[in-house]
Design a protein around this motif. Structure first.
Motif, PDB file in Angstrom:
ATOM      1  N   LEU A 195     -25.566  32.332   2.602  1.00 52.29           N
ATOM      2  CA  LEU A 195     -26.818  32.952   2.149  1.00 52.29           C
ATOM      3  C   LEU A 195     -26.693  34.470   2.125  1.00 52.29           C
ATOM      4  O   LEU A 195     -27.145  35.135   1.180  1.00 52.29           O
ATOM      5  N   VAL A 196     -26.102  35.021   3.189  1.00 55.54           N
ATOM      6  CA  VAL A 196     -25.932  36.480   3.251  1.00 55.54           C
ATOM      7  C   VAL A 196     -25.015  36.955   2.129  1.00 55.54           C
ATOM      8  O   VAL A 196     -25.251  37.992   1.513  1.00 55.54           O
ATOM      9  N   LEU A 197     -23.976  36.164   1.846  1.00 56.13           N
ATOM     10  CA  LEU A 197     -23.013  36.526   0.785  1.00 56.13           C
ATOM     11  C   LEU A 197     -23.672  36.571  -0.592  1.00 56.13           C
ATOM     12  O   LEU A 197     -23.219  37.283  -1.487  1.00 56.13           O
ATOM     13  N   SER A 198     -24.761  35.822  -0.760  1.00 50.60           N
ATOM     14  CA  SER A 198     -25.399  35.763  -2.075  1.00 50.60           C
ATOM     15  C   SER A 198     -25.988  37.114  -2.484  1.00 50.60           C
ATOM     16  O   SER A 198     -26.132  37.395  -3.672  1.00 50.60           O
ATOM     17  N   PHE A 199     -26.287  37.981  -1.504  1.00 42.08           N
ATOM     18  CA  PHE A 199     -26.895  39.278  -1.847  1.00 42.08           C
ATOM     19  C   PHE A 199     -25.904  40.224  -2.510  1.00 42.08           C
ATOM     20  O   PHE A 199     -26.184  40.773  -3.585  1.00 42.08           O
ATOM     21  N   PRO A 200     -24.712  40.452  -1.925  1.00 44.73           N
ATOM     22  CA  PRO A 200     -23.759  41.302  -2.652  1.00 44.73           C
ATOM     23  C   PRO A 200     -23.281  40.671  -3.954  1.00 44.73           C
ATOM     24  O   PRO A 200     -22.961  41.385  -4.911  1.00 44.73           O
ATOM     25  N   ILE A 201     -23.272  39.343  -4.012  1.00 46.61           N
ATOM     26  CA  ILE A 201     -22.887  38.683  -5.268  1.00 46.61           C
ATOM     27  C   ILE A 201     -23.941  38.952  -6.347  1.00 46.61           C
ATOM     28  O   ILE A 201     -23.624  39.212  -7.513  1.00 46.61           O
ATOM     29  N   ALA A 202     -25.214  38.921  -5.927  1.00 40.52           N
ATOM     30  CA  ALA A 202     -26.282  39.236  -6.876  1.00 40.52           C
ATOM     31  C   ALA A 202     -26.156  40.665  -7.371  1.00 40.52           C
ATOM     32  O   ALA A 202     -26.392  40.960  -8.555  1.00 40.52           O
ATOM     33  N   ALA A 203     -25.754  41.568  -6.475  1.00 39.83           N
ATOM     34  CA  ALA A 203     -25.560  42.961  -6.875  1.00 39.83           C
ATOM     35  C   ALA A 203     -24.413  43.068  -7.874  1.00 39.83           C
ATOM     36  O   ALA A 203     -24.474  43.871  -8.821  1.00 39.83           O
ATOM     37  N   TYR A 204     -23.375  42.284  -7.675  1.00 38.88           N
ATOM     38  CA  TYR A 204     -22.253  42.261  -8.634  1.00 38.88           C
ATOM     39  C   TYR A 204     -22.746  41.899 -10.031  1.00 38.88           C
ATOM     40  O   TYR A 204     -22.407  42.543 -11.023  1.00 38.88           O
ATOM     41  N   TYR A 205     -23.584  40.843 -10.118  1.00 37.05           N
ATOM     42  CA  TYR A 205     -24.097  40.444 -11.436  1.00 37.05           C
ATOM     43  C   TYR A 205     -24.980  41.539 -12.036  1.00 37.05           C
ATOM     44  O   TYR A 205     -24.930  41.810 -13.236  1.00 37.05           O
ATOM     45  N   LEU A 245     -21.865  28.860   8.854  1.00 32.61           N
ATOM     46  CA  LEU A 245     -21.296  28.931   7.500  1.00 32.61           C
ATOM     47  C   LEU A 245     -22.401  28.987   6.451  1.00 32.61           C
ATOM     48  O   LEU A 245     -22.297  29.698   5.441  1.00 32.61           O
ATOM     49  N   PHE A 246     -23.470  28.225   6.688  1.00 30.83           N
ATOM     50  CA  PHE A 246     -24.584  28.208   5.743  1.00 30.83           C
ATOM     51  C   PHE A 246     -25.254  29.577   5.677  1.00 30.83           C
ATOM     52  O   PHE A 246     -25.548  30.090   4.584  1.00 30.83           O
ATOM     53  N   LEU A 247     -25.479  30.169   6.852  1.00 34.34           N
ATOM     54  CA  LEU A 247     -26.093  31.500   6.870  1.00 34.34           C
ATOM     55  C   LEU A 247     -25.175  32.542   6.241  1.00 34.34           C
ATOM     56  O   LEU A 247     -25.636  33.445   5.524  1.00 34.34           O
ATOM     57  N   ALA A 248     -23.877  32.403   6.485  1.00 30.41           N
ATOM     58  CA  ALA A 248     -22.922  33.332   5.873  1.00 30.41           C
ATOM     59  C   ALA A 248     -22.974  33.225   4.354  1.00 30.41           C
ATOM     60  O   ALA A 248     -22.909  34.240   3.640  1.00 30.41           O
TER      61      ALA A 248
END
Lengths: 201, 138
Positions: free
Chosen positions: A63-73, A58-61
């Motif tokens: 972290l991985v999710l933070s990249f597309p979220i950063a792209a959203y911003y 879950l922790f790694l997921a």
């Protein structure tokens, strides 16, 4: 807060206010608390060592999710290249040193108050009071940490119970901080409704 | 704003305009910001923001860099040294004006009639006397 003060603060803290990047990190902690309460016994592989793998996964997921979220911003609100921190490293070292000292003292003195948790609560509450309480949700988070620190949980209850409470506190703090910062950013930045989002002068 | 007060303030109109002031203030807090962020921050239309940025660039206060992130054009804006000095001195000047206005408030309407009879100055900010545009009628 005046427009100019807000402009300065948003530009200086733009990366920190991208709260959706850290909110998912709270889920592994809440999951660990739910596992400790036995609410996830039906999940395959959750018992024993499997629980640790679930937590890491879950922790790694997150972290991985933070990249597309950063792209959203980036695509929604733009990009800011932050100034090089002038006082960041010494301040972090000071906080880390204070935390270690608080833990050292707390291990040797039987107090009902958890000094490390109190230190974290005070730091978060201070963050919530800055800039006319623009990020007031940190004040609530800080108070929650201070209450936890003063509750005497780790003196009166067994370690598994304290662990569950701590995981709930950390998980809820991360999610509240993330969602709160995101809402601050969304409310503060305005998108011109008639224009496209393509950059250009 | 009265002409005399503007002269005393010495406010730079290029910097003082609210949208440009917000742009310069934001850029003073970071290394650079892209066009989209500045548009989100100010709420201006693309054309309006471009116009302000061009004025600031022509005055040497900001530098505009154009590039690509993949296939998407990117425009980044950063303060020049001159721009950094301009925004810093502007805020300092506004702070001085604020301090002066506090002292000025004590002079206005507190027995200054005797001063008006002999002195054509309509108001007096400490250290600065200006001739009035129109002499007060008696």
């Amino acid at each position: 807060m005046s427009q100019q003060t807000r402009a300065h603060y948003l530009a200086a803290h733009y990366a920190h206010l991208q709260g959706l990047r850290i909110a998912p990190l709270g889920i592994p902690f809440l999951g660990a608390a739910a596992r400790g309460l036995g609410w996830l016994d039906g999940v395959p592989g959750i018992r024993g060592a499997g629980g640790a793998f679930w937590g890491v996964g879950l922790f790694l997921a997150a972290l991985v999710l933070s990249f597309p979220i950063a792209a959203y911003y980036r695509h929604t609100f733009g990009t800011v290249r932050p100034s090089r921190p002038r006082f960041g490293v010494p301040a972090l070292l000071l906080v880390a040193a204070l935390y270690l000292v608080a833990g050292f003292v707390g291990d040797r003195v039987t107090w009902r108050v958890s000094l490390p948790a109190l230190l974290i609560g005070a730091a978060l509450a201070r963050l919530g009071l800055q800039q006319h309480a623009l990020r007031g949700h940190y004040l609530a988070i800080g108070l929650a940490w201070c209450l936890f620190a003063c509750s005497g949980l780790y003196v009166e209850y067994a370690w598994p119970t304290v662990t569950i409470a701590f995981n709930v506190l950390v998980g809820a703090s991360l999610i509240t901080a993330g969602l709160g910062d995101h809402l601050v950013l969304v409310h503060a930045l305005r998108r011109s409704p008639s224009e496209s989002h393509a950059s250009g002068v | 704003m009265r002409r005399e007060f503007e002269d005393i303030c010495g406010v730079d109109r290029l910097v003082h305009e609210p949208a440009r002031l917000a742009i310069l203030t934001a850029l003073s807090a970071c290394r650079s910001a892209d066009f989209l962020f500045l548009q989100s921050l100010t709420g201006l239309t693309k054309g309006n923001l471009s116009s302000h940025l061009i004025k600031l660039e022509e005055a040497g206060l900001v530098a505009i860099e154009k590039g690509f992130e993949g296939k998407v054009p990117q425009t980044h804006v950063h303060l020049t040294g001159r721009g950094s000095d301009a925004i810093t001195s502007h805020w300092q000047r506004l702070e001085q004006v604020r301090q002066s206005a506090r002292r000025w408030r004590g002079h206005v309407g507190h027995g200054d009639d005797h001063r008006r009879e002999s002195d054509p100055t309509t108001f007096d900010i400490r250290g600065a006397r200006r001739a009035p545009a129109h002499a007060p009628k008696r």
